[in-house]
Write a protein that holds these residues in place. Structure first.
Motif, short mmCIF file in Angstrom:
data_model
loop_
_atom_site.label_atom_id
_atom_site.label_comp_id
_atom_site.label_asym_id
_atom_site.label_seq_id
_atom_site.Cartn_x
_atom_site.Cartn_y
_atom_site.Cartn_z
N GLU A 23 -3.41 -15.18 32.72
CA GLU A 23 -3.89 -16.53 32.45
C GLU A 23 -3.78 -16.86 30.97
O GLU A 23 -3.39 -17.97 30.59
N ARG A 24 -4.10 -15.91 30.12
CA ARG A 24 -4.03 -16.14 28.68
C ARG A 24 -2.58 -16.35 28.24
O ARG A 24 -2.29 -17.20 27.40
N PHE A 25 -1.66 -15.59 28.83
CA PHE A 25 -0.26 -15.74 28.47
C PHE A 25 0.25 -17.14 28.87
O PHE A 25 0.93 -17.79 28.11
N PHE A 26 -0.14 -17.60 30.06
CA PHE A 26 0.27 -18.94 30.47
C PHE A 26 -0.38 -20.01 29.60
O PHE A 26 0.23 -21.06 29.36
N ALA A 27 -1.59 -19.77 29.14
CA ALA A 27 -2.22 -20.72 28.22
C ALA A 27 -1.43 -20.80 26.92
O ALA A 27 -1.25 -21.89 26.35
N GLN A 31 0.21 -24.09 25.33
CA GLN A 31 -0.16 -24.57 23.99
C GLN A 31 1.04 -24.61 23.04
O GLN A 31 1.24 -25.59 22.33
N ARG A 32 1.80 -23.55 23.02
CA ARG A 32 2.85 -23.41 22.01
C ARG A 32 4.17 -24.05 22.39
O ARG A 32 5.01 -24.27 21.53
N ALA A 47 13.89 -24.39 32.51
CA ALA A 47 14.80 -23.94 31.45
C ALA A 47 14.04 -23.78 30.13
O ALA A 47 14.28 -22.84 29.37
N SER A 48 13.11 -24.68 29.88
CA SER A 48 12.32 -24.60 28.65
C SER A 48 11.44 -23.35 28.63
O SER A 48 11.32 -22.68 27.61
N ILE A 49 10.82 -23.05 29.78
CA ILE A 49 9.98 -21.84 29.86
C ILE A 49 10.84 -20.60 29.66
O ILE A 49 10.46 -19.67 28.94
N ARG A 50 12.02 -20.58 30.26
CA ARG A 50 12.92 -19.43 30.07
C ARG A 50 13.34 -19.29 28.61
O ARG A 50 13.45 -18.19 28.08
N GLU A 51 13.56 -20.43 27.94
CA GLU A 51 13.89 -20.39 26.51
C GLU A 51 12.74 -19.82 25.70
O GLU A 51 12.93 -18.98 24.82
N TYR A 52 11.51 -20.25 26.01
CA TYR A 52 10.34 -19.72 25.32
C TYR A 52 10.25 -18.21 25.52
O TYR A 52 10.00 -17.46 24.57
N LEU A 53 10.45 -17.75 26.74
CA LEU A 53 10.36 -16.32 27.02
C LEU A 53 11.42 -15.53 26.25
O LEU A 53 11.14 -14.44 25.75
N ALA A 54 12.61 -16.09 26.12
CA ALA A 54 13.67 -15.42 25.36
C ALA A 54 13.27 -15.32 23.89
O ALA A 54 13.43 -14.26 23.26
N ASN A 57 10.27 -12.85 23.59
CA ASN A 57 10.65 -11.45 23.80
C ASN A 57 11.48 -10.87 22.66
O ASN A 57 11.62 -9.65 22.57
N ASN A 58 12.00 -11.71 21.78
CA ASN A 58 12.70 -11.19 20.59
C ASN A 58 11.75 -10.50 19.63
O ASN A 58 12.13 -9.57 18.93
N ASP A 59 10.50 -10.96 19.59
CA ASP A 59 9.50 -10.36 18.71
C ASP A 59 8.15 -10.35 19.44
O ASP A 59 7.23 -11.08 19.07
N PRO A 60 8.03 -9.56 20.49
CA PRO A 60 6.81 -9.60 21.31
C PRO A 60 5.60 -9.04 20.59
O PRO A 60 5.70 -8.13 19.76
#
Length: 80
Positions: A23-27, A31-32, A47-54, A57-60
């Motif tokens: 839940e915190r990750f989805f928040a 937000q961001r 597509a936007s969510i996948r872009e955010y995840l990419a 994940n570059n600097d998790p």
């Protein structure tokens, strides 16, 4: 479900600790990223969510518990 014995129902309490992290990750995504962009379709949102995840994940950064298990149990005990 009786007619499909392969399927089993599993109860997951809403207070499960791993669920709180999900839940915190989805928040954070909301937000961001999601609220700062406009999406005209479900495809654009996906597509936007996948872009955010990419990007993420570059600097998790791991989620870190701020309280010990004992502190959490003590706070729950105070509620009852």
């Amino acid at each position: 479900f009786a007619s499909h014995p392969r399927y089993h129902i599993h109860f997951t309490p809403t207070s499960a600790s791993w669920l709180n992290l999900v839940e915190r990750f989805f928040a954070l995504i909301s937000q961001r990223w999601i609220k700062r962009n406009s999406h005209r379709s479900t495809r654009e949102l996906e597509a936007s969510i996948r872009e955010y995840l990419a990007v993420y994940n570059n600097d998790p950064k791991p989620f870190v518990w701020q309280k010990t298990a004992d502190q959490i149990i003590e706070s729950i005990a105070r509620l009852s």
